[in-house]
Design a protein around this motif. Structure first.
Motif, PDB file in Angstrom:
ATOM      1  N   SER A  63      19.382 -40.326 -36.934  1.00  0.00           N
ATOM      2  CA  SER A  63      20.299 -41.400 -37.313  1.00  0.00           C
ATOM      3  C   SER A  63      19.344 -42.722 -37.802  1.00  0.00           C
ATOM      4  N   VAL A  64      19.824 -43.624 -38.311  1.00  0.00           N
ATOM      5  CA  VAL A  64      19.249 -44.836 -38.799  1.00  0.00           C
ATOM      6  C   VAL A  64      20.188 -45.757 -38.589  1.00  0.00           C
ATOM      7  N   ASP A  65      19.467 -46.946 -37.971  1.00  0.00           N
ATOM      8  CA  ASP A  65      20.365 -48.464 -37.559  1.00  0.00           C
ATOM      9  C   ASP A  65      20.192 -48.866 -38.899  1.00  0.00           C
ATOM     10  N   PRO A  66      21.267 -49.319 -39.446  1.00  0.00           N
ATOM     11  CA  PRO A  66      21.247 -50.000 -40.746  1.00  0.00           C
ATOM     12  C   PRO A  66      20.659 -51.240 -40.944  1.00  0.00           C
ATOM     13  N   LEU A  67      20.240 -51.831 -39.905  1.00  0.00           N
ATOM     14  CA  LEU A  67      19.488 -53.206 -39.773  1.00  0.00           C
ATOM     15  C   LEU A  67      18.211 -52.819 -40.103  1.00  0.00           C
ATOM     16  N   THR A  68      17.826 -51.577 -40.285  1.00  0.00           N
ATOM     17  CA  THR A  68      16.329 -51.248 -40.722  1.00  0.00           C
ATOM     18  C   THR A  68      16.293 -51.529 -42.049  1.00  0.00           C
ATOM     19  N   TYR A  69      17.419 -51.347 -42.794  1.00  0.00           N
ATOM     20  CA  TYR A  69      17.245 -51.578 -44.228  1.00  0.00           C
ATOM     21  C   TYR A  69      16.907 -53.028 -44.417  1.00  0.00           C
ATOM     22  N   VAL A  70      17.446 -53.977 -43.636  1.00  0.00           N
ATOM     23  CA  VAL A  70      17.419 -55.598 -43.805  1.00  0.00           C
ATOM     24  C   VAL A  70      16.010 -55.824 -43.550  1.00  0.00           C
ATOM     25  N   GLU A  71      15.161 -55.214 -42.701  1.00  0.00           N
ATOM     26  CA  GLU A  71      13.622 -55.305 -42.485  1.00  0.00           C
ATOM     27  C   GLU A  71      12.952 -54.870 -43.752  1.00  0.00           C
ATOM     28  N   THR A  72      13.262 -53.583 -44.130  1.00  0.00           N
ATOM     29  CA  THR A  72      12.800 -52.952 -45.261  1.00  0.00           C
ATOM     30  C   THR A  72      12.832 -53.646 -46.595  1.00  0.00           C
ATOM     31  N   GLU A  73      13.938 -54.209 -46.780  1.00  0.00           N
ATOM     32  CA  GLU A  73      14.003 -55.037 -48.135  1.00  0.00           C
ATOM     33  C   GLU A  73      12.968 -56.041 -47.961  1.00  0.00           C
ATOM     34  N   LYS A  74      12.540 -56.842 -47.064  1.00  0.00           N
ATOM     35  CA  LYS A  74      11.596 -57.814 -46.989  1.00  0.00           C
ATOM     36  C   LYS A  74      10.281 -57.466 -47.565  1.00  0.00           C
ATOM     37  N   ILE A  75       9.910 -56.401 -47.820  1.00  0.00           N
ATOM     38  CA  ILE A  75       8.619 -55.809 -48.134  1.00  0.00           C
ATOM     39  C   ILE A  75       8.694 -55.914 -49.726  1.00  0.00           C
ATOM     40  N   PRO A  76       7.855 -57.177 -50.096  1.00  0.00           N
ATOM     41  CA  PRO A  76       7.935 -57.596 -51.422  1.00  0.00           C
ATOM     42  C   PRO A  76       7.528 -56.891 -52.646  1.00  0.00           C
ATOM     43  N   ASN A  77       6.836 -55.709 -52.435  1.00  0.00           N
ATOM     44  CA  ASN A  77       6.586 -54.781 -53.573  1.00  0.00           C
ATOM     45  C   ASN A  77       7.288 -53.483 -53.447  1.00  0.00           C
ATOM     46  N   LEU A  78       8.251 -53.620 -52.751  1.00  0.00           N
ATOM     47  CA  LEU A  78       9.302 -52.521 -52.686  1.00  0.00           C
ATOM     48  C   LEU A  78      10.221 -52.531 -53.870  1.00  0.00           C
ATOM     49  N   ALA A  79       9.978 -51.735 -54.920  1.00  0.00           N
ATOM     50  CA  ALA A  79      11.234 -51.823 -55.934  1.00  0.00           C
ATOM     51  C   ALA A  79      12.521 -51.166 -55.831  1.00  0.00           C
ATOM     52  N   GLY A  80      12.462 -50.166 -55.092  1.00  0.00           N
ATOM     53  CA  GLY A  80      13.740 -49.811 -54.790  1.00  0.00           C
ATOM     54  C   GLY A  80      13.670 -48.446 -53.628  1.00  0.00           C
ATOM     55  N   ILE A  81      14.747 -47.914 -53.423  1.00  0.00           N
ATOM     56  CA  ILE A  81      14.928 -46.729 -52.320  1.00  0.00           C
ATOM     57  C   ILE A  81      15.661 -45.777 -53.018  1.00  0.00           C
ATOM     58  N   ALA A  82      15.340 -44.467 -52.877  1.00  0.00           N
ATOM     59  CA  ALA A  82      16.168 -43.211 -53.351  1.00  0.00           C
ATOM     60  C   ALA A  82      16.354 -42.516 -52.199  1.00  0.00           C
ATOM     61  N   ILE A  83      17.665 -42.106 -51.862  1.00  0.00           N
ATOM     62  CA  ILE A  83      17.862 -41.017 -50.935  1.00  0.00           C
ATOM     63  C   ILE A  83      18.158 -39.902 -51.578  1.00  0.00           C
ATOM     64  N   VAL A  84      17.585 -38.772 -50.914  1.00  0.00           N
ATOM     65  CA  VAL A  84      17.767 -37.432 -51.407  1.00  0.00           C
ATOM     66  C   VAL A  84      18.491 -36.594 -50.142  1.00  0.00           C
ATOM     67  N   THR A  85      19.685 -35.944 -50.560  1.00  0.00           N
ATOM     68  CA  THR A  85      20.433 -35.189 -49.662  1.00  0.00           C
ATOM     69  C   THR A  85      21.427 -34.625 -50.377  1.00  0.00           C
ATOM     70  N   ASP A  86      21.674 -33.435 -49.860  1.00  0.00           N
ATOM     71  CA  ASP A  86      22.668 -32.434 -50.361  1.00  0.00           C
ATOM     72  C   ASP A  86      23.781 -32.160 -49.587  1.00  0.00           C
ATOM     73  N   THR A  87      24.029 -32.919 -48.458  1.00  0.00           N
ATOM     74  CA  THR A  87      25.097 -32.566 -47.445  1.00  0.00           C
ATOM     75  C   THR A  87      26.202 -33.721 -47.747  1.00  0.00           C
ATOM     76  N   ARG A  88      27.439 -33.579 -47.498  1.00  0.00           N
ATOM     77  CA  ARG A  88      28.555 -34.585 -47.786  1.00  0.00           C
ATOM     78  C   ARG A  88      28.254 -35.698 -46.613  1.00  0.00           C
ATOM     79  N   ILE A  89      27.904 -35.484 -45.171  1.00  0.00           N
ATOM     80  CA  ILE A  89      27.840 -36.444 -44.144  1.00  0.00           C
ATOM     81  C   ILE A  89      26.475 -37.139 -44.343  1.00  0.00           C
ATOM     82  N   MET A  90      25.488 -36.859 -44.826  1.00  0.00           N
ATOM     83  CA  MET A  90      24.381 -37.524 -45.200  1.00  0.00           C
ATOM     84  C   MET A  90      24.636 -38.382 -46.313  1.00  0.00           C
ATOM     85  N   ARG A  91      25.196 -37.975 -47.381  1.00  0.00           N
ATOM     86  CA  ARG A  91      25.584 -38.820 -48.421  1.00  0.00           C
ATOM     87  C   ARG A  91      26.616 -39.986 -48.104  1.00  0.00           C
TER      88      ARG A  91
END
Length: 129
Positions: A63-91
């Motif tokens: 499980s991921v607390d979505p607010l984690t992304y709010v903090e992750t976005e603050k990393i200034p040199n983070l250009a983007g996030i890719a998610i790799v999944t092959d299941t419907r629920i994870m997608r």
């Protein structure tokens, strides 16, 4: 591709490459904004002064607390996030989480596709400079 580094933490494994890192969260883990502290340490060690892409290889259920992304976005040199999944629920979860991140974010079926996208994001970034 040059040398890579491997980190083995209780909640995740991280592979650090020149332009991207691959995070594999362990089965049953609960990810919260505090987890960004360790991510920031890795970024400071390996990506100071350069852009990188974060790739989440979702092979386990957790499980991921979505607010984690709010903090992750603050990393200034983070250009983007890719998610790799092959299941419907994870997608579906990844689609929901996308609402909390305002940088490039894309979902892929394979790790190869995500790595190609990471290289494209970074190439596009460098061409704008």
């Amino acid at each position: 591709m040059g040398r890579f580094y491997y980190y083995d933490f209780p909640s995740a494994e991280i592979l650090v490459f020149d332009d991207f890192l691959i995070m594999q969260i362990r089965e049953g883990a609960d990810i919260h904004p505090k987890h960004n502290e360790r991510l920031n340490e890795i970024v400071e060690t390996h990506y100071t002064g350069k852009q990188f892409v974060y790739i989440s290889n979702r092979v386990n259920s957790y499980s991921v607390d979505p607010l984690t992304y709010v903090e992750t976005e603050k990393i200034p040199n983070l250009a983007g996030i890719a998610i790799v999944t092959d299941t419907r629920i994870m997608r579906q979860n990844a689609e929901y989480e996308k609402n909390f991140f305002d940088k490039p974010y894309k979902i892929f079926n394979t790790l190869s596709e995500a790595i190609q996208w990471a290289h494209k994001i970074l190439t596009d970034f460098h061409q704008k400079q």
